[in-house]
Design a protein around this motif. Structure first.
Motif, PDB file in Angstrom:
ATOM      1  N   PHE A 173       0.864  -1.178   0.000  1.00  0.00           N
ATOM      2  CA  PHE A 173       0.000   0.000   0.000  1.00  0.00           C
ATOM      3  C   PHE A 173       0.901   1.229   0.000  1.00  0.00           C
TER       4      PHE A 173
ATOM      5  N   GLU B 253       1.093   5.716  -0.745  1.00  0.00           N
ATOM      6  CA  GLU B 253       0.334   6.954  -0.839  1.00  0.00           C
ATOM      7  C   GLU B 253       0.350   7.454  -2.266  1.00  0.00           C
TER       8      GLU B 253
ATOM      9  N   ILE C 132      -4.916   5.947  -0.980  1.00  0.00           N
ATOM     10  CA  ILE C 132      -3.966   4.850  -0.799  1.00  0.00           C
ATOM     11  C   ILE C 132      -4.088   3.898  -1.987  1.00  0.00           C
TER      12      ILE C 132
ATOM     13  N   LYS D 263      -3.374   0.331  -3.589  1.00  0.00           N
ATOM     14  CA  LYS D 263      -3.113  -1.075  -3.255  1.00  0.00           C
ATOM     15  C   LYS D 263      -2.529  -1.754  -4.492  1.00  0.00           C
TER      16      LYS D 263
ATOM     17  N   GLU E  64      -8.937   5.101   2.289  1.00  0.00           N
ATOM     18  CA  GLU E  64      -8.108   5.128   3.497  1.00  0.00           C
ATOM     19  C   GLU E  64      -7.376   3.805   3.638  1.00  0.00           C
ATOM     20  N   GLY E  65      -6.378   3.809   4.464  1.00  0.00           N
ATOM     21  CA  GLY E  65      -5.579   2.610   4.692  1.00  0.00           C
ATOM     22  C   GLY E  65      -4.230   2.994   5.264  1.00  0.00           C
ATOM     23  N   THR E  66      -3.445   1.980   5.528  1.00  0.00           N
ATOM     24  CA  THR E  66      -2.127   2.172   6.107  1.00  0.00           C
ATOM     25  C   THR E  66      -1.062   1.913   5.057  1.00  0.00           C
ATOM     26  N   VAL E  67      -0.142   2.829   4.914  1.00  0.00           N
ATOM     27  CA  VAL E  67       0.951   2.691   3.950  1.00  0.00           C
ATOM     28  C   VAL E  67       1.915   1.601   4.435  1.00  0.00           C
ATOM     29  N   SER E  68       2.374   0.772   3.491  1.00  0.00           N
ATOM     30  CA  SER E  68       3.311  -0.304   3.816  1.00  0.00           C
ATOM     31  C   SER E  68       4.658   0.271   4.228  1.00  0.00           C
ATOM     32  N   LYS E  69       5.234  -0.314   5.257  1.00  0.00           N
ATOM     33  CA  LYS E  69       6.570   0.094   5.697  1.00  0.00           C
ATOM     34  C   LYS E  69       7.641  -0.517   4.805  1.00  0.00           C
TER      35      LYS E  69
END
Length: 156
Positions: free
Chosen positions: A5, A7, A12, A14, A30-35
């Motif tokens: 994921f 930005e 976001i 995918k 919405e969502g969480t960006v991959s580290k």
């Protein structure tokens, strides 16, 4: 299958794929960006970032979308629409070889699993209207303006 994921200016993004290629690119509100980005997805991530930064107008990583033969045919034809150009659903149906298949073409266009890369956003109504877009018409408008030739040149 690996997933990442990232930005983007539109939300976001995918990305799903493996060594056979990228099978899905979609946008989420919405969502969480991959580290950490899996190695199989790094080239896709890099090229998408270049696209959003105005540094890329075509993609050359391996694609692996899943769909029916007809959907694959439509998606393949979408790849022929040049950057900064649009085509109507009617003209796309003609290119597929069946003007009467306009609804099926529109349906296949709407099921495109590779957001931006297979440029379904470049298909508009015959009257020039921004008809239907799975990611929301505001995103379609943004993408078309981003790809507009007038946006690619400085004014002075």
């Amino acid at each position: 299958m690996e997933t990442a994921f990232i930005e983007s200016p539109l939300g976001i993004t995918k990305i799903v794929g493996d060594e056979k290629g990228i099978s899905e690119i979609s946008v989420l509100s919405e969502g969480t960006v991959s580290k950490k980005i899996p190695p199989q997805l790094k080239e896709c991530v890099s090229q998408l970032k270049e696209y959003f930064n105005g540094q890329r107008n075509q993609f050359d990583f391996k694609l692996n979308p899943q769909g029916t033969d007809f959907q694959q045919k439509v998606w393949q034809e979408l790849l022929n629409i040049p950057f900064g150009k649009t085509i109507s659903y009617l003209d796309l149906s003609k290119k597929i070889g069946d003007v009467k298949a306009i609804r099926a073409v529109a349906s296949a266009n709407g099921r495109n699993p590779l957001w931006i890369v297979v440029p379904c956003h470049r298909v508009i109504g015959t009257d020039g209207s921004l008809t239907g877009y799975a990611g929301g018409l505001w995103r379609k408008k943004w993408l078309l303006e981003h790809e507009s030739p007038s946006q690619q040149q400085s004014l002075f």
